[in-house]
Scaffold this motif. Sequence first.
Motif: not given
Length: 388
Positions: A253-261
């Motif tokens: 996906s081009a959309a925003l993805q966040t998952s913190a490291v």
Amino acid sequence: MRNAPDLIVVGAGVVGASCAYYAARAGLTVTVIDRGSVAGGTTGAGEGNLLVSDKEPGPELELALYSTRLWRELAEALPARIEYEAKGGLVVASDGPAMTALGDFAARQARHGVSTETVPGERLREREPHLAPDLAGGVHYPQDAQVQPALAAAHLLRAAGDRLRLRLGEEVTEVLTGPSGEVRGVRTSAGELHAPYVVNAAGSWGGELARLAGVELPVRPRRGFVLVTEPLPRVVRRKVYAADYVADVASDSAALQTSAVVEGTPAGPVLIGASRERVGFDRSLSVTALRRLAGQAVRLFPVLATVRALRTYAGFRPYLPDHLPAIGPDPRRPGLLHACGHEGAGIGLAPATGRIIAEGLTGSLTGGQLPLDITPFRPDRFDRGDDL
Ligand SMILES: Cc1cc2nc3c(=O)[nH]c(=O)nc-3n(C[C@H](O)[C@H](O)[C@H](O)COP(=O)(O)OP(=O)(O)OC[C@H]3O[C@@H](n4cnc5c(N)ncnc54)[C@H](O)[C@@H]3O)c2cc1C
């Protein structure tokens, strides 16, 4: 060193530096050209995680396992200033179903050479005392490590010794070709430089460099933000992230993805990375991305709730549509080799990439015996519509 090198490497990021290092060790003379500074591209924005934990069984995992071994060798060969730390990674799951999925994923990885150790929820805080108390469990990955990417790139170049020439502040504007279409060198803002081989290590700009050589390589930028906290005592020992990060990495996906490291650093600041979105080379600040990263980090480590973020920065991962890098000779343009498109794993994958490139040119480092099949990385694969 005579004027015309054996090899020109375009790009002084960690990948170009690694190609230059292994090529020089294999006896080649190398000129590295960058229009900016050493590590001034994406390398300077990377966090330096050397991860096997986030990789599905397949070609990228094989490359990462090979690179992990090479990073360990490099940690012995290069100065301690590269801040290599074999600190391991801890992937955590918030509830039972997520833990089952993580356990299945880890079991598949373990069948392909990844060391994994399941950690029940009640024992997580023995590993990371400041983790949230309500997590279902996790998997510890001892092979995950850490390096300071800009220093690593600089020291790889220095360790290449007197077989290497470094030309900074010089843009490659043309790839020169001979009567049969073979590469003969490059034209830069400072004039022509001749060599029979040119390596495209131009990172997120690898597609533009390929086009200068008359071939297509669909490298696009995938933006990422990192949050940097004020210096803290060591509240985070390893690199810690939630299991859903793996799905974000693999997403098209081009959309925003966040998952913190989340990870601590020897200097004190905690690094919280990184968002993913395809918005071209747009550097404007995304408060949405930063707010999400901060929220996820606090859910993992509640102690961070009252900590100040001192700064943030963005970088552009070199993304290819099948999430695999392009490594090796380009059959469409004899003499052109590619070493780009490593997306969010280029620091981890740099040594294996450099070694494959050097091996392809000389066959002298491993006697032609690479420990993995490199055909999944062939640069012309998109011409045929494979792997998309
Ligand atoms: C926020 C963020 C976090 C990340 N974290 C990690 C991580 O933890 N672990 C990991 O493994 N990876 C991580 N990455 C990805 C990693 O940083 C990249 O994959 C890697 O740095 C790519 O290195 P490179 O040498 O290919 O490219 P770059 O470092 O971008 O180098 C390419 C160089 O080519 C030069 N160049 C381009 N065109 C020309 C031209 N025409 N003439 C001359 N020079 C040219 C540029 O100036 C640049 O210096 C992260 C990326 C981001 C954005």
